[in-house]
Design a protein around this motif. Sequence first.
Motif, PDB file in Angstrom:
ATOM      1  N   LEU A   1       0.821  -1.212   0.000  1.00 38.49           N
ATOM      2  CA  LEU A   1       0.000   0.000   0.000  1.00 38.49           C
ATOM      3  C   LEU A   1       0.853   1.259   0.000  1.00 38.49           C
ATOM      4  CD1 LEU A   1      -2.858  -1.007   2.488  1.00 38.49           C
ATOM      5  CD2 LEU A   1      -2.931  -0.954  -0.017  1.00 38.49           C
ATOM      6  N   THR A   2       1.909   1.276   0.804  1.00 36.69           N
ATOM      7  CA  THR A   2       2.772   2.466   0.845  1.00 36.69           C
ATOM      8  C   THR A   2       3.661   2.563  -0.390  1.00 36.69           C
ATOM      9  OG1 THR A   2       4.435   1.244   2.147  1.00 36.69           O
ATOM     10  CG2 THR A   2       2.806   2.555   3.363  1.00 36.69           C
TER      11      THR A   2
ATOM     12  N   GLY B   1       2.491   1.982  -3.443  1.00 38.42           N
ATOM     13  CA  GLY B   1       1.670   2.325  -4.595  1.00 38.42           C
ATOM     14  C   GLY B   1       0.858   1.188  -5.177  1.00 38.42           C
ATOM     15  N   LEU B   2       0.899   0.016  -4.563  1.00 35.33           N
ATOM     16  CA  LEU B   2       0.106  -1.104  -5.048  1.00 35.33           C
ATOM     17  C   LEU B   2      -1.271  -1.098  -4.389  1.00 35.33           C
ATOM     18  CD1 LEU B   2       2.742  -4.009  -4.909  1.00 35.33           C
ATOM     19  CD2 LEU B   2       2.179  -2.541  -6.856  1.00 35.33           C
ATOM     20  N   SER B   3      -2.248  -1.678  -5.077  1.00 32.34           N
ATOM     21  CA  SER B   3      -3.565  -1.831  -4.468  1.00 32.34           C
ATOM     22  C   SER B   3      -3.551  -3.039  -3.536  1.00 32.34           C
ATOM     23  CB  SER B   3      -4.619  -2.049  -5.554  1.00 32.34           C
ATOM     24  OG  SER B   3      -4.384  -3.289  -6.227  1.00 32.34           O
ATOM     25  N   ILE B   4      -4.620  -3.164  -2.751  1.00 34.51           N
ATOM     26  CA  ILE B   4      -4.710  -4.334  -1.868  1.00 34.51           C
ATOM     27  C   ILE B   4      -4.707  -5.611  -2.700  1.00 34.51           C
ATOM     28  CG2 ILE B   4      -6.185  -5.558  -0.225  1.00 34.51           C
ATOM     29  CD1 ILE B   4      -7.145  -2.884   0.805  1.00 34.51           C
ATOM     30  N   GLU B   5      -5.488  -5.611  -3.779  1.00 35.39           N
ATOM     31  CA  GLU B   5      -5.541  -6.787  -4.643  1.00 35.39           C
ATOM     32  C   GLU B   5      -4.187  -7.048  -5.298  1.00 35.39           C
ATOM     33  OE1 GLU B   5      -8.393  -6.454  -7.717  1.00 35.39           O
ATOM     34  OE2 GLU B   5      -8.160  -8.527  -8.421  1.00 35.39           O
ATOM     35  N   GLY B   6      -3.573  -5.967  -5.772  1.00 34.19           N
ATOM     36  CA  GLY B   6      -2.270  -6.120  -6.413  1.00 34.19           C
ATOM     37  C   GLY B   6      -1.212  -6.632  -5.452  1.00 34.19           C
ATOM     38  N   THR B   7      -1.267  -6.179  -4.190  1.00 31.98           N
ATOM     39  CA  THR B   7      -0.304  -6.631  -3.187  1.00 31.98           C
ATOM     40  C   THR B   7      -0.416  -8.125  -2.953  1.00 31.98           C
ATOM     41  OG1 THR B   7      -0.292  -4.490  -2.056  1.00 31.98           O
ATOM     42  CG2 THR B   7       0.413  -6.400  -0.788  1.00 31.98           C
TER      43      THR B   7
ATOM     44  N   THR C   1       7.374  -3.302  -5.306  1.00 37.07           N
ATOM     45  CA  THR C   1       7.087  -1.896  -5.021  1.00 37.07           C
ATOM     46  C   THR C   1       8.134  -0.956  -5.613  1.00 37.07           C
ATOM     47  OG1 THR C   1       8.301  -1.944  -2.927  1.00 37.07           O
ATOM     48  CG2 THR C   1       5.951  -2.495  -2.850  1.00 37.07           C
TER      49      THR C   1
END
Length: 449
Positions: A38-39, A41-47, A322
Amino acid sequence: MSELLNPVVLSVLVLAVLSLARVNVVVALLIAALVAGLTGGLSIEGTFNTLIEGLGGQGETALSYILLGTLAVMVSRSGLTEKLIRRVLPLLKGPRAVVLFAIAGLASLSQNLVPVHIAFIPILIPPLLAVFDRLQVDRRAIATALTFGLKAPYLLVPLGFGLIFQGIVADEMTKHGMEISVGRIPLAMAIPVGGMVVGLAVAVLITYRKPRVYSTVAAGPGGVALPDPESTAAGEAGEAPTTRWGRGDVVVLLGLAVTLVLQLVYSSLVIAALAGILVIFLLRGESWRDGDPIIDRGVAMMGTIAFIMLIASGYAGVLTETGAVESLVSAAGDWIGGSQLLAAVTLMLVGMLVTMGIGTSFGTVPVLAAIFVPLASSLGFSPLATAALIGAAGGIGDAGSPASDSTLGPTSGLNADGQHNHIWDTCVPTFLHYNIPLFLGGVVAAMVL
């Protein structure tokens, strides 16, 4: 101060705080990965997609753990470990130091030659507590001897659990751009393990050399009624039937021999352990119908560690995805100013913080490699020096950590009669005598290799 907001820094701090707060390791890794994503720049789904894709990185290692757990259960069910202990018992006489070094030697076999990990401790230690008490052996010295045997072999010898650990170090370094073969890892770890040898000698010969008196209490659950080594010699007439060697014992020994040989031939613990298991089944050392409970127990013994290693690999994948590692390396390089000594000390401090919290060297290597390799490469560290830093920093997680098998195992045996404290009698002694030498050994190795 902007470096403190770097996703890698934030994520590792979250991981360390949660781990030190005794949050479950799996939960801590997942939360830390989410923070990094999240920090960064990824979305929750992307993470989580990235984390799941990263699970494949240590799939083979996790499978190796499960297979070794199954093999360890087979050895335990056969009674082979108890028979070997009965043969060794008469040797556990004489000066306290000799007994302690013998215990360290026996424990060393559990990582490579007979890869049963900590499964031997509930069999070996509780019945011997009365013997140790009669000799007035300080149990803190026994804890340090056992932990040495559970750690040093896999750090140095590329067999059994050593093949897993050193394979992870080599694979993760190669994945992050610094190629090194498994065969060179022992060279990198020689100095840190040498520090552990010194730590063992100091513990046995200096720190805990004085007699210590314990109350006479019968061994608790899990203890096996073994003969007094001072009055009964293994093999003499009238010994218990369980000491007799039969066909099943020979089959299990053959399975272990096959496992050892195939490790050397293929450098694959999956192939070797699977072959050893099949030999035991095919030669009827174990019945096929008992396969499900045996494997269930093997998964129960090693499954948690295997799963932690999978999650750690995914976590390292999130850190890499990230792109924050590169900015952290650049910022750290500016702060360190090109000093390799300062860099080595800093990396070992970071490694100790992370691995002490997680408590498993195997599971933290992917995380450490994602951070260590780019920074070490930018500062001109050689592959051997970098391997020493990663291996030593990872090894710290197994000594002194309250959540480590290498401390929990010894405590489970030594506290069978309620007279051994996990923190003060196992964790603190192993931290002082192994983590400090590992820290110094990692820094020295990084400077000279």
